[in-house]
Design a protein around this motif. Structure first.
Motif, short mmCIF file in Angstrom:
data_model
loop_
_atom_site.label_atom_id
_atom_site.label_comp_id
_atom_site.label_asym_id
_atom_site.label_seq_id
_atom_site.Cartn_x
_atom_site.Cartn_y
_atom_site.Cartn_z
N ASP A 65 -16.11 -12.48 -5.45
CA ASP A 65 -15.42 -11.53 -4.58
C ASP A 65 -16.22 -10.23 -4.41
OD1 ASP A 65 -13.37 -13.29 -4.17
OD2 ASP A 65 -12.14 -12.46 -5.76
N TYR A 66 -17.52 -10.35 -4.33
CA TYR A 66 -18.40 -9.18 -4.20
C TYR A 66 -17.97 -8.29 -3.04
CZ TYR A 66 -22.46 -6.53 -2.68
OH TYR A 66 -23.28 -5.53 -2.26
N ASP A 67 -17.63 -8.90 -1.91
CA ASP A 67 -17.27 -8.13 -0.72
C ASP A 67 -16.02 -7.28 -0.91
OD1 ASP A 67 -19.39 -9.02 0.88
OD2 ASP A 67 -18.31 -10.84 1.40
N HIS A 68 -15.18 -7.62 -1.87
CA HIS A 68 -13.91 -6.93 -2.04
C HIS A 68 -13.90 -5.98 -3.23
CE1 HIS A 68 -12.33 -9.49 1.06
NE2 HIS A 68 -12.79 -10.54 0.41
N LEU A 69 -15.02 -5.86 -3.92
CA LEU A 69 -15.07 -4.96 -5.07
C LEU A 69 -15.20 -3.52 -4.61
CD1 LEU A 69 -17.55 -6.76 -7.50
CD2 LEU A 69 -15.11 -6.36 -7.86
N PRO A 70 -14.40 -2.60 -5.17
CA PRO A 70 -14.62 -1.18 -4.88
C PRO A 70 -15.93 -0.76 -5.53
CG PRO A 70 -12.92 -1.44 -6.53
CD PRO A 70 -13.28 -2.82 -6.07
N ILE A 71 -16.52 0.31 -5.05
CA ILE A 71 -17.83 0.70 -5.55
C ILE A 71 -17.81 1.01 -7.05
CG2 ILE A 71 -17.68 3.15 -4.99
CD1 ILE A 71 -20.69 2.77 -4.03
N GLY A 72 -16.70 1.53 -7.56
CA GLY A 72 -16.59 1.78 -9.00
C GLY A 72 -16.61 0.50 -9.79
N GLY A 73 -15.93 -0.54 -9.31
CA GLY A 73 -15.94 -1.83 -9.98
C GLY A 73 -17.30 -2.50 -9.87
N LEU A 74 -17.95 -2.31 -8.75
CA LEU A 74 -19.27 -2.88 -8.55
C LEU A 74 -20.27 -2.24 -9.50
CD1 LEU A 74 -21.17 -4.69 -6.92
CD2 LEU A 74 -21.42 -2.81 -5.31
N GLU A 75 -20.18 -0.93 -9.65
CA GLU A 75 -21.10 -0.22 -10.52
C GLU A 75 -21.03 -0.74 -11.96
OE1 GLU A 75 -22.32 4.39 -11.53
OE2 GLU A 75 -20.41 3.97 -10.56
#
Length: 116
Positions: free
Chosen positions: A13-23
Motif C-alpha cells: 500500500d505504498y501509494d496510500h502511506l502518509p509521508i510520516g508512515g513512509l519515512e
C-alpha cells in the motif's frame, strides 16, 4: 530499471502511506528497494517531498547506513481498525435544554434603573 508494478513494491500500500508512515518504513529497506520506490514514484505521482525523502534515505544507505530491523508489512497505525467517526452518541450526549427567555447565560440582564 523497469517500472515496478504496484503489487511488487517492497512496501505494501505504498501509494496510500502518509509521508510520516513512509519515512518510518523506508528505514527497513535496502538500497535496491529504495531505488525501486524512487523509480515507481517518479513514473507515477512524482511527489517532491516523497522524492526528497527517498533520495535522502538512498544517500544514507550508500554512505554506510544499515537498514533497521522491522517488517515493512507490519500493522500500521494509519490502517488501524479504530472508529473513524465522532465518539459522541445519544448515550453520551447531554440532555437538551432551551436558553433562558431573557438571553443567554453569558449575557446578564441590564439593571432596570434606580428602583427604591
Amino acid at each position: 530499471m523497469a517500472d515496478p508494478g504496484r503489487s511488487t513494491l517492497p512496501l505494501p500500500d505504498y501509494d496510500h502511506l502518509p509521508i510520516g508512515g513512509l519515512e518510518a518504513r523506508v528505514r527497513s529497506l535496502t538500497a535496491e528497494e529504495v531505488e525501486e520506490l524512487i523509480a515507481y514514484e517518479r513514473t507515477h505521482a512524482d511527489r517532491v517531498p516523497v522524492n526528497e525523502l527517498l533520495t535522502a534515505r538512498l544517500e544514507q544507505l550508500k554512505a554506510g547506513a544499515e537498514p533497521t530491523s522491522g517488517d515493512p508489512a507490519a500493522l500500521r497505525p494509519e490502517q488501524g481498525e479504530g472508529h473513524t467517526g465522532s465518539p459522541v452518541s445519544p448515550a453520551t450526549s447531554p440532555e437538551p435544554f432551551g436558553p433562558p427567555p431573557h438571553g443567554t447565560p453569558d449575557q446578564r440582564g441590564k439593571p432596570k434603573g434606580d428602583r427604591t
